[in-house]
Write an enzyme that holds these catalytic residues in place. Structure first.
Site, PDB file in Angstrom:
ATOM      1  NE  ARG A  33      -3.674  -2.155   2.603  1.00 20.99           N
ATOM      2  CZ  ARG A  33      -3.457  -3.370   3.109  1.00 20.99           C
ATOM      3  NH1 ARG A  33      -2.308  -3.664   3.668  1.00 20.99           N
ATOM      4  NH2 ARG A  33      -4.416  -4.276   3.068  1.00 20.99           N
ATOM      5  CE  LYS A  56      -7.891  -0.712   4.039  1.00 17.38           C
ATOM      6  NZ  LYS A  56      -8.408  -0.527   2.689  1.00 17.38           N
ATOM      7  CG  HIS A 112      -4.845  -0.013  -3.625  1.00 19.09           C
ATOM      8  ND1 HIS A 112      -4.170  -0.272  -2.449  1.00 19.09           N
ATOM      9  CD2 HIS A 112      -5.811  -0.955  -3.715  1.00 19.09           C
ATOM     10  CE1 HIS A 112      -4.718  -1.316  -1.850  1.00 19.09           C
ATOM     11  NE2 HIS A 112      -5.711  -1.760  -2.596  1.00 19.09           N
ATOM     12  NE  ARG A 115      -2.875  -4.640  -0.740  1.00 18.18           N
ATOM     13  CZ  ARG A 115      -2.214  -5.470   0.061  1.00 18.18           C
ATOM     14  NH1 ARG A 115      -0.897  -5.491   0.042  1.00 18.18           N
ATOM     15  NH2 ARG A 115      -2.858  -6.273   0.884  1.00 18.18           N
ATOM     16  CG  HIS A 138      -5.195 -10.226   1.574  1.00 14.27           C
ATOM     17  ND1 HIS A 138      -5.455 -10.605   0.281  1.00 14.27           N
ATOM     18  CD2 HIS A 138      -5.004  -8.892   1.528  1.00 14.27           C
ATOM     19  CE1 HIS A 138      -5.409  -9.542  -0.515  1.00 14.27           C
ATOM     20  NE2 HIS A 138      -5.129  -8.490   0.226  1.00 14.27           N
ATOM     21  CE1 TYR A 147      -5.470  -8.144  -5.952  1.00 20.46           C
ATOM     22  CE2 TYR A 147      -5.324  -9.740  -4.190  1.00 20.46           C
ATOM     23  CZ  TYR A 147      -5.246  -8.443  -4.638  1.00 20.46           C
ATOM     24  OH  TYR A 147      -4.956  -7.439  -3.761  1.00 20.46           O
TER      25      TYR A 147
END
Length: 165
Positions: A33, A56, A112, A115, A138, A147
């Site tokens: 990020r 996050k 972003h 990413r 994640h 994705y």
């Protein structure tokens, strides 16, 4: 999801001046990020690995330095301060500028997108969802499933191939 194709990524990097190439390469290589990217410093380099406390609510990641960034990051680690001392806004502005030079649609030219490109190109190259999830930090696999989704461009190209261009 707005990710770049491999061709667009290559064009973006080719249009990026040498002074900022490492910035974009590190962002893509590690799926960072923009806030994670601009806060990197020598404490993030441990035994030729990039260690990032992801934001996050994501997990911390430890990834080997890749050949196209290793020398640059190790040199920066010998200096004090942030590796990329700029604001999130500056990174965003530069990516838009370089993307425009590369002929990439403006809606794809934001930090972003790098990413998302990491995740999408990894998936298209055959990397499994559990590995992408771990690489990007994640916590939930459902965040990684994005994705798998085709882009509008991919869907339009597939449809055009069926009905004729």
């Amino acid at each position: 999801m707005k990710s770049l194709t491999k061709t667009e990524l290559d064009a973006l990097l080719a249009a990026t001046p040498e002074s900022d190439k490492l910035l974009l390469q590190v962002a893509f290589n590690h799926g960072l990020r923009v806030s994670e990217l601009v806060n990197l410093d020598a404490s993030n380099i441990v035994d030729n690995h990039l260690v990032v406390n992801r934001l996050k609510g994501s997990r911390r990641t430890t990834q080997p330095l890749l050949p196209n960034e290793k020398d640059g990051l190790l040199a920066l680690a010998k200096q004090s301060g942030k590796f990329f001392p700029m604001s999130r806004w500056t990174v965003n502005r530069r990516i838009k500028e370089y993307g425009k030079k590369a002929g990439i649609p403006e809606f794809k030219c934001h930090p972003h997108a790098l990413r998302h490109t990491t995740g999408r190109l990894g998936y298209l190259a055959g990397i499994g969802i559990p590995e992408i999830q771990k690489y990007l930090g994640h916590v939930s696999g459902s965040n990684t499933l994005i994705y798998l989704e085709s882009s509008e461009e991919d869907a339009c190209n597939a449809y055009a191939a069926v009905v004729g261009k």
